[in-house]
Write a protein that holds these residues in place. Structure first.
Motif, PDB file in Angstrom:
ATOM      1  N   UNK A 199      61.647  48.022  78.941  1.00 14.47           N
ATOM      2  CA  UNK A 199      60.451  48.181  78.708  1.00 14.47           C
ATOM      3  C   UNK A 199      59.946  49.993  79.180  1.00 14.47           C
ATOM      4  N   UNK A 200      60.726  50.302  80.178  1.00 17.41           N
ATOM      5  CA  UNK A 200      60.596  51.563  80.488  1.00 17.41           C
ATOM      6  C   UNK A 200      60.876  52.702  79.302  1.00 17.41           C
TER       7      UNK A 200
ATOM      8  N   UNK B 192      54.707  43.459  70.820  1.00 17.13           N
ATOM      9  CA  UNK B 192      55.326  42.137  70.990  1.00 17.13           C
ATOM     10  C   UNK B 192      55.550  41.768  72.520  1.00 17.13           C
ATOM     11  N   UNK B 193      55.909  43.003  73.144  1.00 21.42           N
ATOM     12  CA  UNK B 193      56.024  42.835  74.606  1.00 21.42           C
ATOM     13  C   UNK B 193      54.674  42.942  75.438  1.00 21.42           C
ATOM     14  N   UNK B 194      53.658  43.351  74.853  1.00 24.52           N
ATOM     15  CA  UNK B 194      52.530  43.466  75.399  1.00 24.52           C
ATOM     16  C   UNK B 194      52.498  44.838  76.283  1.00 24.52           C
ATOM     17  N   UNK B 195      53.100  45.794  75.748  1.00 28.68           N
ATOM     18  CA  UNK B 195      53.075  47.046  76.547  1.00 28.68           C
ATOM     19  C   UNK B 195      52.217  48.214  76.052  1.00 28.68           C
ATOM     20  N   UNK B 196      51.697  47.771  74.689  1.00 33.28           N
ATOM     21  CA  UNK B 196      50.316  48.801  74.095  1.00 33.28           C
ATOM     22  C   UNK B 196      49.451  47.720  73.564  1.00 33.28           C
ATOM     23  N   UNK B 197      48.415  48.101  73.289  1.00 36.65           N
ATOM     24  CA  UNK B 197      47.094  47.166  73.293  1.00 36.65           C
ATOM     25  C   UNK B 197      46.739  47.223  71.853  1.00 36.65           C
ATOM     26  N   UNK B 198      46.953  48.254  71.190  1.00 33.83           N
ATOM     27  CA  UNK B 198      46.099  48.419  69.680  1.00 33.83           C
ATOM     28  C   UNK B 198      47.014  47.965  68.563  1.00 33.83           C
TER      29      UNK B 198
ATOM     30  N   UNK C  19      47.434  52.796  73.059  1.00 38.50           N
ATOM     31  CA  UNK C  19      47.042  51.907  73.940  1.00 38.50           C
ATOM     32  C   UNK C  19      48.122  51.541  74.921  1.00 38.50           C
ATOM     33  N   UNK C  20      48.785  52.538  75.052  1.00 38.40           N
ATOM     34  CA  UNK C  20      49.928  52.511  76.159  1.00 38.40           C
ATOM     35  C   UNK C  20      49.263  53.090  77.645  1.00 38.40           C
ATOM     36  N   UNK C  21      49.555  52.346  78.795  1.00 36.73           N
ATOM     37  CA  UNK C  21      49.205  52.717  80.070  1.00 36.73           C
ATOM     38  C   UNK C  21      49.652  54.187  80.355  1.00 36.73           C
ATOM     39  N   UNK C  22      48.636  54.785  80.857  1.00 35.69           N
ATOM     40  CA  UNK C  22      49.017  56.137  81.335  1.00 35.69           C
ATOM     41  C   UNK C  22      49.403  56.390  82.743  1.00 35.69           C
ATOM     42  N   UNK C  23      50.174  57.169  82.751  1.00 35.49           N
ATOM     43  CA  UNK C  23      50.835  57.057  84.439  1.00 35.49           C
ATOM     44  C   UNK C  23      52.171  56.789  84.682  1.00 35.49           C
TER      45      UNK C  23
END
Length: 206
Positions: free
Chosen positions: A83-84, A147-153, A202-206
């Protein structure tokens, strides 16, 4: 048996490169290429079947290098990434982008010919074809991240192609407009600021 004279080969290639760069493939003249190289047209035809084969020879190393780096960068399937690593793949790292610009700058002559001088050859649609190729590779990374839900768009393959067309245009244009290396370095910073894939997908930042 007399050995073929290979000393004229570099002269033909240098002359052809200059002719194609100045006039483009369609307006380039084999007669002019031979005159500049100081060889006969017969000597040229012993080596190349015609103008397109000569053009392909001029850009062959650049095309091979581009294909090789694509194969290298897509050798590990997206499904095998953590994932990373999959998230990090979308980070607009300036050092990584500068690697691309340096790679292309080191092959500037061939790359510019593919961008601006290939009309009438098999590489006439190089800009579009390269984006299409990059879309295929990039899509697997996006689809796996989604597919893994790592991004939302949600994005279609066609939408990704359009966005990547814009992205690669910002890479093509400095070479088309003959930017110096310092100008390309400044441009690289701008490109990294302009394309925020984390925000777009839509990837999480940080």
């Amino acid at each position: 048996m007399a050995k073929p004279d290979t000393s004229i080969d570099p002269r033909i290639m240098d002359s052809a490169k200059e002719e194609f760069r100045t006039l483009g493939f369609e307006k380039a003249s084999l007669k002019s290429i031979c005159q500049r190289a100081g060889v006969t047209t017969g000597a040229l035809y012993k080596r190349y079947a015609g103008k397109e084969e000569l053009f392909r020879a001029v850009v062959a190393d650049t095309v091979a290098d581009l294909d090789a780096v694509y194969e290298e960068r897509t050798a590990v399937p997206a499904s095998a990434l953590s994932d990373e690593d999959l998230i990090r793949a979308w980070y607009m790292d300036e050092e990584y982008m500068l690697w691309w610009f340096r790679f292309l700058n080191e092959r500037r002559d061939g790359f510019v010919l593919l961008l601006t001088g290939a009309e009438g050859t098999a590489y006439a649609n190089f800009q579009h074809d390269w984006v299409g190729k990059m879309t295929e590779g990039t899509w697997t990374y996006y689809a796996e991240a989604r597919r893994r839900g790592l991004c939302t768009v949600d994005m279609t393959r066609e939408e990704l192609h359009v966005v990547l067309s814009a992205f690669w245009t910002t890479i093509y244009e400095p070479f088309i407009h003959d930017f110096t290396w310092p100008e390309i370095q400044r441009h690289c910073t701008l490109v990294c600021r302009l394309f925020d894939w984390y925000a777009a997908l839509g990837f999480p930042k940080g």
